[in-house]
Write a protein that holds these residues in place. Structure first.
Motif, mmCIF file in Angstrom:
data_model
loop_
_atom_site.group_PDB
_atom_site.id
_atom_site.type_symbol
_atom_site.label_atom_id
_atom_site.label_comp_id
_atom_site.label_asym_id
_atom_site.label_seq_id
_atom_site.Cartn_x
_atom_site.Cartn_y
_atom_site.Cartn_z
ATOM 1 N N LEU A 6 0.526 -0.940 -0.325
ATOM 2 C CA LEU A 6 0.099 0.312 -0.616
ATOM 3 C C LEU A 6 0.788 1.237 -0.039
ATOM 4 O O LEU A 6 0.977 2.124 -0.869
ATOM 5 N N LEU A 7 1.742 1.322 0.825
ATOM 6 C CA LEU A 7 3.043 2.568 0.997
ATOM 7 C C LEU A 7 3.555 2.822 -0.188
ATOM 8 O O LEU A 7 3.659 3.726 -0.819
ATOM 9 N N ALA A 8 3.861 1.849 -1.384
ATOM 10 C CA ALA A 8 3.884 1.874 -2.317
ATOM 11 C C ALA A 8 3.520 2.866 -2.968
ATOM 12 O O ALA A 8 3.921 3.136 -4.012
ATOM 13 N N ALA A 9 1.568 1.501 -3.302
ATOM 14 C CA ALA A 9 0.666 2.160 -4.655
ATOM 15 C C ALA A 9 0.748 3.973 -3.919
ATOM 16 O O ALA A 9 0.628 4.445 -5.352
ATOM 17 N N TYR A 10 1.063 4.319 -2.776
ATOM 18 C CA TYR A 10 0.835 5.834 -2.995
ATOM 19 C C TYR A 10 1.608 6.748 -2.684
ATOM 20 O O TYR A 10 0.826 8.248 -3.608
ATOM 21 N N LEU A 11 2.709 6.364 -2.539
ATOM 22 C CA LEU A 11 4.046 6.567 -2.878
ATOM 23 C C LEU A 11 3.446 6.941 -4.940
ATOM 24 O O LEU A 11 3.926 8.044 -5.573
ATOM 25 N N ALA A 12 3.612 5.826 -5.499
ATOM 26 C CA ALA A 12 3.406 6.146 -7.651
ATOM 27 C C ALA A 12 2.031 7.125 -7.623
ATOM 28 O O ALA A 12 2.083 7.466 -8.652
ATOM 29 N N LEU A 13 0.864 7.576 -6.728
ATOM 30 C CA LEU A 13 0.003 8.195 -6.962
ATOM 31 C C LEU A 13 1.224 9.716 -6.795
ATOM 32 O O LEU A 13 -0.209 11.055 -7.703
ATOM 33 N N LEU A 14 1.498 10.273 -6.142
ATOM 34 C CA LEU A 14 2.365 11.351 -5.237
ATOM 35 C C LEU A 14 2.194 11.747 -7.227
ATOM 36 O O LEU A 14 3.287 11.247 -7.939
ATOM 37 N N GLY A 15 2.284 13.843 -6.988
ATOM 38 C CA GLY A 15 2.786 14.390 -7.942
ATOM 39 C C GLY A 15 4.118 15.163 -7.673
ATOM 40 O O GLY A 15 4.590 14.387 -6.445
ATOM 41 N N ALA A 16 5.072 15.545 -9.081
ATOM 42 C CA ALA A 16 6.079 15.180 -8.387
ATOM 43 C C ALA A 16 6.093 16.359 -7.469
ATOM 44 O O ALA A 16 7.528 16.800 -6.247
ATOM 45 N N GLU A 17 5.554 17.472 -7.894
ATOM 46 C CA GLU A 17 6.084 18.491 -6.154
ATOM 47 C C GLU A 17 5.343 17.912 -4.708
ATOM 48 O O GLU A 17 6.668 18.699 -3.952
ATOM 49 N N GLU A 18 4.974 17.306 -4.576
ATOM 50 C CA GLU A 18 3.919 16.151 -3.450
ATOM 51 C C GLU A 18 5.603 15.428 -3.263
ATOM 52 O O GLU A 18 5.615 15.381 -1.534
ATOM 53 N N ARG A 19 5.790 14.709 -4.074
ATOM 54 C CA ARG A 19 7.161 13.637 -3.939
ATOM 55 C C ARG A 19 8.226 14.604 -3.500
ATOM 56 O O ARG A 19 9.136 14.166 -1.506
ATOM 57 N N GLU A 20 8.781 15.650 -3.493
ATOM 58 C CA GLU A 20 9.577 16.435 -3.104
ATOM 59 C C GLU A 20 9.000 17.002 -2.001
ATOM 60 O O GLU A 20 10.078 16.363 -0.863
ATOM 61 N N ARG A 21 8.239 17.410 -1.348
ATOM 62 C CA ARG A 21 7.491 17.467 0.019
ATOM 63 C C ARG A 21 7.698 16.134 0.553
ATOM 64 O O ARG A 21 8.267 16.744 1.669
ATOM 65 N N HIS A 22 7.280 15.126 0.222
ATOM 66 C CA HIS A 22 7.554 14.131 0.723
ATOM 67 C C HIS A 22 9.033 13.364 1.820
ATOM 68 O O HIS A 22 9.216 12.962 2.712
ATOM 69 N N GLN A 23 9.865 14.167 0.777
ATOM 70 C CA GLN A 23 11.420 13.211 1.514
ATOM 71 C C GLN A 23 11.698 14.685 2.175
ATOM 72 O O GLN A 23 12.682 14.417 2.875
ATOM 73 N N ARG A 24 11.071 16.247 2.209
ATOM 74 C CA ARG A 24 11.951 17.223 3.373
ATOM 75 C C ARG A 24 11.957 16.635 4.818
ATOM 76 O O ARG A 24 12.188 17.260 5.124
ATOM 77 N N PHE A 25 10.781 15.409 5.569
ATOM 78 C CA PHE A 25 10.074 15.805 6.285
ATOM 79 C C PHE A 25 11.615 15.015 6.818
ATOM 80 O O PHE A 25 11.655 13.787 6.535
ATOM 81 N N ARG A 26 11.735 15.133 7.942
ATOM 82 C CA ARG A 26 12.931 15.447 8.212
ATOM 83 C C ARG A 26 12.410 13.432 8.858
ATOM 84 O O ARG A 26 13.697 12.968 9.181
ATOM 85 N N PHE A 27 11.991 13.380 9.904
ATOM 86 C CA PHE A 27 11.271 12.345 10.574
ATOM 87 C C PHE A 27 10.679 10.813 10.094
ATOM 88 O O PHE A 27 8.991 12.076 8.743
ATOM 89 N N GLU A 28 10.281 10.144 9.881
ATOM 90 C CA GLU A 28 9.456 9.222 9.525
ATOM 91 C C GLU A 28 8.060 9.590 9.200
ATOM 92 O O GLU A 28 7.138 9.267 8.785
ATOM 93 N N LYS A 29 7.827 9.548 11.066
ATOM 94 C CA LYS A 29 6.410 9.473 11.128
ATOM 95 C C LYS A 29 6.225 10.796 10.746
ATOM 96 O O LYS A 29 4.419 10.675 10.426
ATOM 97 N N HIS A 30 6.134 11.537 10.158
ATOM 98 C CA HIS A 30 5.292 12.969 9.698
ATOM 99 C C HIS A 30 5.530 12.613 7.707
ATOM 100 O O HIS A 30 4.796 12.980 7.455
#
Length: 264
Positions: free
Chosen positions: A33-57
């Motif tokens: 499921l988590l891999a499928a969610y990541l595949a849904l995100l747009g480029a800007e969302e993926r960039e924001r996703h990677q900016r979070f320092r903590f895995e929880k966020h």
């Protein structure tokens, strides 16, 4: 990875209802499921996703943004990964594209829960909070809330003040999100008035350009630690219901809809 299947279609929300989709991000741990969610995100969302320092966020962001895309695809013939969004001057996302239903949505997430409110052709805002979070509550209200709200807080026994703070906070957050103007709207220039057995009412400082009778508000308790509120631009007195459903995006089984407790 091939695109995940689109969810089963749902009827559009009626003019007198809001659909509130609820997920607990920290409970979604299946790698598929988590891999499928990541595949849904747009480029800007993926960039924001990677900016979070903590895995929880990162987890909260991933699951909640997948929730938005999957929910919207229930109401329109658009695959979750194909939704495109624009933002207004205050950063509020809106659906971009022509020929689609006039869907309005709003996302809120906190520790342990994310919600996506969806309405049809009606401005909507939602907020959910974790009442056990660390940090100031009444002290924060003294600096930012309207005088009548601060007075109400101090009229209560100390043991009840924290709960009332979150009543006000979720309402105020959901209202400014429905307005699409964020914290450009000063929190002390509008006030909520809470009375047992009555829906919340709002009043405005003379500096605020808005009409109290143009809004309706619904308070919810989504778990013992998760108060929430929904604000809708709909004339006061007209019928309104909030239909809640817990879900795990792209999972096959979901519980039935329920009407939020205390609905009119």
């Amino acid at each position: 990875m091939s695109p995940p299947p689109s969810p089963a279609p749902s009827p559009l929300p009626r003019p007198d209802e809001v659909h509130l989709w609820i997920v607990e991000p920290e409970r979604v741990t299946e790698p598929r499921l988590l891999a499928a969610y990541l595949a849904l995100l747009g480029a800007e969302e993926r960039e924001r996703h990677q900016r979070f320092r903590f895995e929880k966020h990162r987890q909260q962001f991933l699951v909640s943004h997948a929730l938005v895309r999957v929910c919207l695809s229930r109401y329109a013939p658009v695959a979750p990964q194909d939704w495109r969004f624009s933002t207004n001057a205050y950063g509020r996302p809106e659906i971009a594209g022509e020929g689609l239903p006039r869907l309005r949505f709003n996302l809120s997430h906190t520790d342990g829960m994310a919600v996506c409110a969806v309405a049809h052709d009606m401005e909507v805002g939602a907020d959910v909070e974790h009442s056990g979070r660390m940090g100031q509550t009444v002290e924060l209200a003294e600096s930012f809330f309207a005088p009548s709200e601060v007075a109400d807080l101090h009229s209560l026994p100390e043991a009840l003040q924290r709960e009332r703070f979150f009543d006000y906070w979720t309402l105020k957050e959901s209202y400014i999100k429905a307005r699409g103007a964020g914290l450009s709207l000063p929190l002390d220039q509008f006030a909520f008035h809470l009375a047992p057995g009555q829906p919340p009412r709002i009043s405005f400082d003379a500096r605020m350009v808005d009409e109290p009778e143009a809004w309706q508000f619904v308070q919810l308790r989504l778990s013992a630690e998760h108060p929430a509120a929904v604000s809708v631009r709909r004339t006061r007195g007209l019928p309104l219901s909030v239909r809640c459903q817990r879900c795990v995006p792209l999972a096959s089984e979901e519980p039935p809809w329920r009407v939020a407790p205390g609905e009119r």
